[in-house]
Design a protein around this motif. Structure first.
Motif, PDB file in Angstrom:
ATOM      1  N   GLY A 199       9.406   2.794  10.730  1.00 46.33           N
ATOM      2  CA  GLY A 199       8.956   3.829  11.646  1.00 46.33           C
ATOM      3  C   GLY A 199       7.616   4.432  11.283  1.00 46.33           C
ATOM      4  N   LEU A 200       6.815   3.712  10.510  1.00 45.77           N
ATOM      5  CA  LEU A 200       5.502   4.192  10.093  1.00 45.77           C
ATOM      6  C   LEU A 200       4.417   3.600  10.985  1.00 45.77           C
ATOM      7  CD1 LEU A 200       5.889   3.828   6.215  1.00 45.77           C
ATOM      8  CD2 LEU A 200       6.080   5.918   7.578  1.00 45.77           C
ATOM      9  N   PRO A 201       3.373   4.331  11.251  1.00 39.08           N
ATOM     10  CA  PRO A 201       2.286   3.795  12.075  1.00 39.08           C
ATOM     11  C   PRO A 201       1.488   2.743  11.312  1.00 39.08           C
ATOM     12  CG  PRO A 201       1.670   5.937  11.199  1.00 39.08           C
ATOM     13  CD  PRO A 201       3.101   5.721  10.813  1.00 39.08           C
ATOM     14  N   VAL A 202       0.814   1.871  12.038  1.00 41.06           N
ATOM     15  CA  VAL A 202      -0.064   0.885  11.395  1.00 41.06           C
ATOM     16  C   VAL A 202      -1.491   1.418  11.297  1.00 41.06           C
ATOM     17  CG1 VAL A 202       1.334  -1.085  12.068  1.00 41.06           C
ATOM     18  CG2 VAL A 202      -0.488  -0.283  13.594  1.00 41.06           C
ATOM     19  N   ALA A 203      -1.701   2.616  11.818  1.00 42.05           N
ATOM     20  CA  ALA A 203      -2.989   3.295  11.699  1.00 42.05           C
ATOM     21  C   ALA A 203      -2.781   4.603  10.944  1.00 42.05           C
ATOM     22  CB  ALA A 203      -3.589   3.577  13.068  1.00 42.05           C
ATOM     23  N   ALA A 253       2.608  -9.264   7.870  1.00 43.70           N
ATOM     24  CA  ALA A 253       3.842  -8.897   7.173  1.00 43.70           C
ATOM     25  C   ALA A 253       3.870  -7.409   6.848  1.00 43.70           C
ATOM     26  CB  ALA A 253       3.986  -9.718   5.895  1.00 43.70           C
ATOM     27  N   ILE A 254       2.746  -6.858   6.385  1.00 43.46           N
ATOM     28  CA  ILE A 254       2.704  -5.429   6.056  1.00 43.46           C
ATOM     29  C   ILE A 254       2.812  -4.592   7.330  1.00 43.46           C
ATOM     30  CG2 ILE A 254       1.270  -3.587   5.108  1.00 43.46           C
ATOM     31  CD1 ILE A 254       2.566  -5.321   2.982  1.00 43.46           C
ATOM     32  N   PHE A 256       0.603   7.902   3.302  1.00 44.51           N
ATOM     33  CA  PHE A 256       0.215   7.066   2.164  1.00 44.51           C
ATOM     34  C   PHE A 256       1.387   6.846   1.203  1.00 44.51           C
ATOM     35  CE2 PHE A 256      -4.447   8.613   2.605  1.00 44.51           C
ATOM     36  CZ  PHE A 256      -4.745   7.572   3.465  1.00 44.51           C
ATOM     37  N   ILE A 257       2.112   7.934   0.878  1.00 42.89           N
ATOM     38  CA  ILE A 257       3.196   7.767  -0.092  1.00 42.89           C
ATOM     39  C   ILE A 257       4.373   7.028   0.540  1.00 42.89           C
ATOM     40  CG2 ILE A 257       4.373   9.969   0.295  1.00 42.89           C
ATOM     41  CD1 ILE A 257       3.679   8.242  -3.097  1.00 42.89           C
ATOM     42  N   ASP A 258       4.620   7.217   1.842  1.00 38.01           N
ATOM     43  CA  ASP A 258       5.657   6.428   2.518  1.00 38.01           C
ATOM     44  C   ASP A 258       5.296   4.952   2.504  1.00 38.01           C
ATOM     45  OD1 ASP A 258       7.447   8.447   3.140  1.00 38.01           O
ATOM     46  OD2 ASP A 258       6.578   8.844   5.115  1.00 38.01           O
ATOM     47  N   ALA A 259       4.028   4.650   2.812  1.00 39.94           N
ATOM     48  CA  ALA A 259       3.599   3.250   2.805  1.00 39.94           C
ATOM     49  C   ALA A 259       3.728   2.653   1.409  1.00 39.94           C
ATOM     50  CB  ALA A 259       2.160   3.147   3.306  1.00 39.94           C
ATOM     51  N   THR A 279      -7.480   2.780   7.816  1.00 29.90           N
ATOM     52  CA  THR A 279      -6.512   1.734   8.140  1.00 29.90           C
ATOM     53  C   THR A 279      -6.109   1.806   9.610  1.00 29.90           C
ATOM     54  OG1 THR A 279      -5.643   1.602   5.897  1.00 29.90           O
ATOM     55  CG2 THR A 279      -4.165   0.917   7.669  1.00 29.90           C
ATOM     56  N   GLY A 280      -6.128   0.663  10.247  1.00 28.50           N
ATOM     57  CA  GLY A 280      -5.742   0.573  11.653  1.00 28.50           C
ATOM     58  C   GLY A 280      -6.867   0.821  12.622  1.00 28.50           C
ATOM     59  N   GLY A 281      -8.022   1.243  12.133  1.00 30.77           N
ATOM     60  CA  GLY A 281      -9.186   1.476  12.978  1.00 30.77           C
ATOM     61  C   GLY A 281     -10.195   0.360  12.839  1.00 30.77           C
ATOM     62  N   PRO A 282     -11.238   0.367  13.657  1.00 34.54           N
ATOM     63  CA  PRO A 282     -12.229  -0.716  13.616  1.00 34.54           C
ATOM     64  C   PRO A 282     -12.993  -0.801  12.305  1.00 34.54           C
ATOM     65  CG  PRO A 282     -12.945   1.084  15.055  1.00 34.54           C
ATOM     66  CD  PRO A 282     -11.517   1.349  14.705  1.00 34.54           C
ATOM     67  N   ALA A 283     -13.076   0.295  11.562  1.00 37.26           N
ATOM     68  CA  ALA A 283     -13.811   0.294  10.301  1.00 37.26           C
ATOM     69  C   ALA A 283     -12.921   0.034   9.097  1.00 37.26           C
ATOM     70  CB  ALA A 283     -14.528   1.633  10.106  1.00 37.26           C
TER      71      ALA A 283
END
Length: 620
Positions: free
Chosen positions: A200-204, A191-192, A233-236, A180-184
C-alpha cells in the motif's frame, strides 16, 4: 552519559589498500556481515540523551560510542556524504561544499556554474562534466555492488544518490529519495514497484509538505517535523528493501539518510529573526524524535527478519548544527536596504557584495542567467560572478552557509592577496584558508593543512572563508552555537558549515556482531574513517586514486588497542592587523582530525568571548 576516559595505547593502524587497480577484489570465503549506515542529518554530537532520542541513546550505550567524532570541514551535507561514501577527505573527492564551482554551465541547475548538488539530475550532469565520475573514487556501495552484494540508498535527495551515484538504471542499487517516481528520480525496478504497491505504499515519494516551508523575513518557517516523507522512506526500507536484500542470500550494504533533524532545523519557525531559542525550540526536538523513531523501526525490522545477529549498524551525522546570526558592524552589505531582508541584517550574498565593493568589481548572478546585480540588490542565492565579463569571471563566490568558497579562475596571486586583505577587514570572518599554489599569505593557512588539497577532479577553491561562531546560553556550548551564515534563511533559523566545534562535532556510534559492546572509544574518528571501516567490514578492497584516506576503526571491531592520539595547534603568520588563522586538530599516526579553526575569540572551541548582549535580544 558515561564518563569518557583518555586512553593512550599503541600507535594507530592506518587503513591500507592495494595499488594495482581500481577494482573490487572478490569476496573472501567467509561471507561478511551486512552493513547499514544510518545518517541522522544535522544531529549535534552532544544532543542525544534518553529523553531527546531514546533509541539513539540505547544503541550508543549498548554498542560502541565515539564521542571524539568529527565532521569534515566545510561541514556541509554533500561534502560529508562524499567522505562517508568513499572513505576519503574532501581534497580527494572534490565535493567541497553543497554548492561548488564547476567551471562550465550545468543545464539542470538553470545553466549556473555554481550548482547546488542536492539534486539527482545535477549530480548526473556534474559526473559527465568530470570524465563520468566527479568523485573519481570508488564508493562503498559501488564496490559492494561490483562484488555481487545487495545495495540500497534511501532517504535525503542528493546524499543518498552520492553513495552510488553512477548506478542510475534502477536495476542494481536501489535508490529511493525525494525524487523517486518523478521525471528527475532514479527509476525503480518493476519488482520494487510491485512490492511497494503490495504494502500500500506509493511508487512516488511524497513531498515534505509543510515541513518544506522555509518562511520569509516576515513569516515563520515550519513548526512540524518531516513525518510523511520519512514515514514513506522507513516503510520502504523496512517492508520492501530489507526483505528484498535478504532474499538475495548474499551480504548487503544499505544507507538510510534521514532528512530530519536537518531539514526542520533549517526551516524551523520557532525563532523568527531571534537568536533564542534558535534551533533549540520544540520543532527541533520533534524532528530529532522523528529520526530516532525511524532508527527504532529499522532495528525492529531487522529483528523480525532475523537479521540482527548478522547486521552491523553504524549511526552518524554528517555535521552538527547552529543558529543563524545575520549581524555585522563592518559589512557595507548590511547597511543596504533590501525588500526581503530586515533592516541592518546581512543579506544573502553579503560576502560577494562586500568583495565587489572593496575590489570595485561588477557582479553577476549565476542563478539568473548571469544577469548583472544592480545596486541595492543581492544575489538570489548568494552566489556571484565578479569581473567585467560574466562568461570569464575573475572571481567566483559559492555561498554555502557557515563558510563560503572563493574561486579565482585566473589563479592570480595579486588578486588573491587583495581578496584576503578585504576579508581581514570584516568582523564576520574567522579564519581564511588559501590554495597552497598561491603561496603563503599572512593571516591565512594553506588548504593542505585541513585536507582540502588532494587529487580532486573538480576545481579546487582558491580561498575558503570560515565565518564567526560563538556560544549562546546553555550548559553544553556545542548544543547552542550561533554562526554568521551566508544563506537565504533568516536569523534564528538553522545552518552549519563552519569550523566551530558545534558544527564539526557530530554523533557517531555503532552496534552489531563486529562491534564491541558497551565500548567508549576516546580516539578521534571522522566520517572518512566510517567509509574505510565499512569497506573493511564488507571485506572489500579498492585501490584509491588519491591519498587522503581515513582509517579503519580497528579498536572497535577487533582486539587492537586504542590508538595513540595527540592534540596540536597551528597558527599562521600574523596579518597586518594582527589576525592569525589558528587551527586545532588531533592526530593518530599521520592522520589529522580537525577540531576547530579561526581567529581567536571568533570561533567556538578557540579562546572565546561572551556573546554580546545586543545579540541575545530578540531582534525584529
Amino acid at each position: 552519559m558515561r564518563l569518557i576516559g583518555h586512553v593512550l595505547a599503541s600507535i594507530a593502524l592506518i587503513a591500507t589498500v592495494p595499488a594495482d587497480a581500481r577494482e573490487t577484489a572478490p569476496p573472501r570465503a567467509a561471507a561478511p556481515h551486512n552493513v547499514i549506515l544510518v545518517v541522522v542529518d544535522g544531529l549535534r554530537g552532544r544532543i542525544v540523551d534518553t529523553k531527546t532520542a531514546p533509541e539513539l541513546a540505547k544503541l550508543r550505550d549498548s554498542g560502541s560510542y565515539f564521542p571524539n567524532s568529527h565532521s569534515l570541514f566545510p561541514t556541509f551535507t554533500t561534502a560529508n556524504a562524499s567522505a562517508l561514501a568513499t572513505g576519503h577527505q574532501l581534497g580527494d573527492t572534490g565535493d567541497f561544499s553543497n554548492t561548488i564551482y564547476t567551471g562550465s554551465p550545468v543545464a539542470a541547475a538553470a545553466g549556473s556554474v555554481t550548482p547546488f548538488l542536492e539534486n539527482d539530475t545535477v549530480l548526473g550532469e556534474v559526473d559527465q562534466q568530470f570524465r563520468g565520475d566527479y568523485l573519481e573514487e570508488t564508493t562503498v556501495l559501488a564496490a559492494a555492488r561490483h562484488a555481487g552484494y545487495g545495495t540500497a540508498a534511501i532517504g535525503k535527495l542528493g546524499p543518498a544518490l552520492i553513495q552510488d551515484h553512477l548506478a542510475r538504471s534502477g536495476d542494481s542499487t536501489i535508490v529511493i529519495d525525494d525524487s523517486t517516481g518523478g521525471p528527475a528520480g532514479i527509476p525503480l525496478s518493476n519488482a520494487i514497484q510491485t512490492s511497494l504497491r503490495t504494502f500500500g505504499l506509493p511508487v512516488a515519494a511524497p513531498s515534505r509538505g509543510a515541513n518544506g516551508n522555509t518562511g520569509s523575513a516576515t513569516t515563520p518557517g515550519t513548526t512540524v517535523a518531516n513525518l510523511a516523507q520519512q514515514d514513506f522512506f522507513i516503510d520502504a526500507a523496512t517492508k520492501v528493501v530489507l526483505p528484498a536484500l535478504k532474499a538475495r542470500g548474499r551480504p548487503f550494504a544499505m544507507v538510510f539518510w534521514s532528512r530530519d533533524p536537518d531539514g526542520t532545523q533549517h526551516n524551523q519557525g520557532d525563532s523568527l529573526n531571534r537568536l533564542s531559542p534558535g534551533i533549540n525550540g520544540p520543532s527541533t526536538f520533534r524532528a530529532i524524535r522523528n529520526a530516532d523513531n525511524d532508527l527504532g523501526r529499522l532495528r525492529a525490522a531487522l529483528e523480525t527478519l532475523g537479521l540482527t545477529a548478522t547486521t552491523d549498524i553504524i549511526v552518524t551525522s554528517d555535521h552538527g548544527f547552529s543558529t543563524i546570526s545575520k549581524q555585522s558592524a563592518t559589512s557595507s552589505a548590511a547597511t543596504g536596504r533590501y525588500a526581503d531582508v530586515p533592516a541592518g541584517f546581512l543579506p544573502p550574498g553579503f560576502l560577494a557584495l562586500d568583495l565587489a565593493a572593496s575590489l570595485h568589481m561588477p557582479m553577476f548572478d549565476p542563478e539568473a542567467h548571469n544577469a548583472p546585480i544592480p545596486h541595492g540588490a543581492h544575489p538570489s542565492r548568494g552566489n556571484a560572478l565578479l569581473g567585467t565579463d560574466a562568461a570569464v569571471p575573475e572571481l567566483v563566490v559559492a555561498a554555502n552557509g557557515g563558510s563560503d568558497l572563493i574561486y579565482l579562475p585566473g589563479h592570480e596571486q595579486v588578486l588573491a592577496r587583495s581578496v584576503v586583505a578585504a576579508l581581514l577587514d570584516q568582523d564576520y570572518v574567522s579564519g581564511i584558508f588559501v590554495d597552497d599554489t598561491l603561496g603563503p599569505i599572512p593571516g591565512t593557512l594553506p588548504l593542505s593543512s585541513i585536507g582540502l588539497k588532494g587529487r580532486a577532479a573538480t576545481p579546487t577553491p582558491a580561498i575558503v572563508v570560515n565565518f564567526r561562531t560563538q556560544a549562546s546560553d546553555c550548559a553544553t556550548a556545542t548544543n547552542c552555537m550561533v554562526e554568521i551564515a551566508d544563506t537565504t534563511l533568516q536569523q534564528g533559523q538553522g545552518m552549519h558549515g563552519s569550523f566551530g566545534r558545534g558544527d564539526t562535532l557530530n554523533f557517531t556510534a555503532a552496534i552489531g556482531p563486529d562491534f564491541k559492546h558497551s565500548f567508549i572509544d576516546p580516539a578521534p574518528v571522522s566520517n572518512a574513517d566510517l567509509g574505510q571501516t565499512m569497506m573493511r567490514l564488507l571485506k572489500l578492497s579498492v585501490a584509491p586514486r588519491g591519498h587522503l584516506l581515513g582509517r579503519v576503526l580497528e579498536e572497535a571491531i577487533s582486539n587492537r588497542p586504542i590508538p595513540v592520539y595527540r592534540r596540536h595547534r597551528r597558527a599562521s603568520a600574523p596579518a597586518a592587523n594582527g589576525l592569525r588563522t589558528v587551527l586545532q586538530y588531533q592526530t593518530t599516526g599521520t592522520l589529522r582530525y580537525y577540531d576547530t579553526a579561526g581567529f581567536a575569540g571568533r570561533t567556538l572551541g578557540l579562546p572565546s568571548v561572551a556573546l554580546p548582549s545586543a545579540q541575545r535580544k530578540a531582534t525584529r
